[in-house]
Write a protein that holds these residues in place. Structure first.
Motif: not given
Length: 186
Positions: A163-182
């Motif tokens: 679970d800890i490994i999954y949370a770290v990997i998901a947080a890293m992937i979530g940090g790579l995705r950036r919302p599109a700017t205007a």
């Protein structure tokens, strides 16, 4: 064959739950406190707590921030966001094994004391329900006679290493995705 045995042992080790113990004790009368962390019931870290600073934070009497502190906080902002993403993922799989919270809080004003104690009781009861812990072991009482802060907290939670490994990997992937700017949208 040896590789298969090693892979099975590693998979079993990753899926085993790890008990994390957290204990905190604060006494304003003694002017000190201590926070202890442990893994599998073995203490691994201790930190002392400054009760004057804690009382000021509870009552809202904080000092003004300097420009240097603001710069340090901006540098820590990225790390804090990453850690917050990890904690959000871990809360979905966190299992509470034991929880005991005892506190006696008294602030300078009786009305502020009542509101603070009531808010803490509601927040902690709701947190216990969200985490799936059904026993009522939260005892927070108000002390209207004077300023006082005595608290004792003991909790045991368990998480699997997977679970800890999954949370770290998901947080890293979530940090790579950036919302599109205007500008990027059109």
């Amino acid at each position: 064959m040896i590789g298969l045995v090693i892979a099975v042992i590693i998979l079993h080790a990753i899926s085993l739950p790890v008990a994390v113990c957290v204990a905190a004790e604060v006494s304003a009368d003694a002017g000190s406190g201590e926070l202890t962390f442990g893994i599998c019931y073995v203490p691994i870290a201790r930190k002392s707590i400054d009760t004057e600073r804690l009382k000021a934070a509870i009552s809202g009497d904080t000092e003004e921030k300097t420009a240097e502190e603001d710069r340090r906080n901006k540098k820590k902002n990225g790390v804090n966001k990453f850690l917050l993403r990890i904690v959000k993922k871990l809360f979905t799989v966190l299992r509470v094994r034991a929880l005991d919270i005892n506190a006696r809080i008294g602030l300078s004003d009786a009305a502020v004391t009542a509101v603070t104690v009531g808010g803490l009781r509601v927040a902690l009861f709701d947190l216990c329900r969200v985490l799936g812990y059904r026993r009522d072991t939260v005892d927070i009482t108000a002390d209207y006679d004077g300023e006082r802060l005595d608290a004792n907290f003991v909790g045991i939670i368990s998480l699997c290493i997977a679970d800890i490994i999954y949370a770290v990997i998901a947080a890293m992937i979530g940090g790579l995705r950036r919302p599109a700017t205007a500008k990027q949208r059109g």
